[in-house]
Design an enzyme around this catalytic site. Structure first.
Site, PDB file in Angstrom:
ATOM      1  N   ASN A 122      60.982-146.187 -25.971  1.00  0.00           N
ATOM      2  CA  ASN A 122      61.918-146.461 -25.543  1.00  0.00           C
ATOM      3  C   ASN A 122      63.251-147.169 -26.205  1.00  0.00           C
ATOM      4  O   ASN A 122      63.454-147.607 -26.718  1.00  0.00           O
ATOM      5  CB  ASN A 122      61.339-148.180 -24.623  1.00  0.00           C
ATOM      6  CG  ASN A 122      63.109-148.114 -23.716  1.00  0.00           C
ATOM      7  OD1 ASN A 122      63.539-147.144 -23.542  1.00  0.00           O
ATOM      8  ND2 ASN A 122      62.477-148.734 -22.100  1.00  0.00           N
TER       9      ASN A 122
ATOM     10  N   HIS B 126      60.558-150.974 -15.347  1.00  0.00           N
ATOM     11  CA  HIS B 126      60.614-151.541 -16.434  1.00  0.00           C
ATOM     12  C   HIS B 126      60.127-153.144 -16.344  1.00  0.00           C
ATOM     13  O   HIS B 126      61.854-153.129 -15.148  1.00  0.00           O
ATOM     14  CB  HIS B 126      61.036-151.106 -17.492  1.00  0.00           C
ATOM     15  CG  HIS B 126      60.829-152.009 -19.105  1.00  0.00           C
ATOM     16  ND1 HIS B 126      61.666-152.662 -19.535  1.00  0.00           N
ATOM     17  CD2 HIS B 126      60.675-151.127 -19.978  1.00  0.00           C
ATOM     18  CE1 HIS B 126      61.313-153.078 -20.414  1.00  0.00           C
ATOM     19  NE2 HIS B 126      60.808-151.930 -20.581  1.00  0.00           N
TER      20      HIS B 126
ATOM     21  N   GLU C 177      52.934-154.152 -19.516  1.00  0.00           N
ATOM     22  CA  GLU C 177      53.869-154.374 -21.142  1.00  0.00           C
ATOM     23  C   GLU C 177      54.106-156.026 -20.787  1.00  0.00           C
ATOM     24  O   GLU C 177      54.959-156.427 -19.637  1.00  0.00           O
ATOM     25  CB  GLU C 177      55.131-154.460 -21.303  1.00  0.00           C
ATOM     26  CG  GLU C 177      55.163-152.873 -20.943  1.00  0.00           C
ATOM     27  CD  GLU C 177      56.151-152.118 -21.802  1.00  0.00           C
ATOM     28  OE1 GLU C 177      56.677-151.793 -23.537  1.00  0.00           O
ATOM     29  OE2 GLU C 177      57.107-153.016 -21.068  1.00  0.00           O
TER      30      GLU C 177
ATOM     31  N   GLY D 276      55.833-155.721 -28.429  1.00  0.00           N
ATOM     32  CA  GLY D 276      55.692-156.042 -29.720  1.00  0.00           C
ATOM     33  C   GLY D 276      55.051-155.504 -30.304  1.00  0.00           C
ATOM     34  O   GLY D 276      54.565-155.981 -31.060  1.00  0.00           O
TER      35      GLY D 276
END
Ligand code: G3P
Length: 224
Positions: free
Chosen positions: A11, A96, A144, A179
């Site tokens: 991304n 997102h 995420e 991360g």
């Protein structure tokens, strides 16, 4: 659905290192590293660079970071997925963490993506959200944890049990992100059953993006 699902999604967000010419250069680096491996790699480029990215893309697929639940018409300022499909995008992220859209939009977009034959990657922040979204039958769910995004503690280190649980329970392919900085992070995610990984800063902000991408692709190749 005749398009292959990506094992690595990068991304580009709105990082300067991945905008404009820098984004096209990064795309070339990633393409070169995938040359000969032929893994399915998706790049969520900045929408302003979409046209250039689609013209230059070789051996990687171009995705959007966000679209709106609209078609052609009087929709000022929106991103029309139909137009992107005509341009050649392979799919888009939906929901997102940095751009949450709500359940109504998620279901609408999954359905329209299915009709248009492009890939829906729906981001979720928890097992509970993954369960709700899974019923909408997206192509991919991307888990995420928002608090880890952009940081140095990876989802692989912080939440291995949860990754395993989501992968076990959710029927569609599950990607994992947040991360992720090292090949070891990627290996752990895949070993826990993730279909692939979703990465931004670990590649885009790296001093040596080519090396990081090579390392990640090597691990993916060995583990899928
Ligand atoms: O979309 C991927 C992203 O949110 C993960 O970001 O910087 O933690 O790899 P990062």
């Amino acid at each position: 659905m005749d398009r292959a699902l990506p094992r690595l999604v990068v991304n580009f967000k709105n990082y300067s290192q991945a905008s404009g010419q820098a984004g096209i250069d990064l795309m070339r680096i990633i393409s070169e590293k995938n040359d000969g491996l032929g893994l399915e790699v998706g790049l969520c480029v900045n929408v302003l660079d979409m046209k250039d990215a689609l013209r230059e893309a070789k051996g990687v697929s171009v995705y959007a970071q966000h679209v709106d639940p609209i078609g052609y018409g009087s929709y000022t300022g929106k991103v029309n997925p139909e137009y992107l499909v005509e341009m050649g995008v392979a799919g888009s992220l939906i929901n997102h963490s940095e751009d949450r859209v709500g359940l109504y939009t998620i279901v609408k977009e999954i359905e329209s993506f299915r009709e248009m034959g492009i890939i829906s990657i729906v981001c979720v922040e928890s097992l509970e959200e993954a369960r709700v979204v899974a019923d909408m039958k997206p192509d991919i769910i991307a888990y995420e944890p928002p608090e880890l995004i952009g940081g140095d503690v990876s989802v692989a280190t912080a939440s291995p049990d949860l990754i395993e649980k989501i992968v076990r329970e959710i029927e569609c392919p599950v990607m994992v992100g947040a991360g992720i900085k090292t090949a070891e992070d990627v290996r752990v995610c895949l070993e826990l059953g993730a279909y692939g990984v979703l990465v931004a800063s670990g590649i885009v902000k790296s001093e040596e993006p080519g090396k990081v991408v090579s390392d990640f692709l090597e691990v993916i190749q060995k583990n899928v």
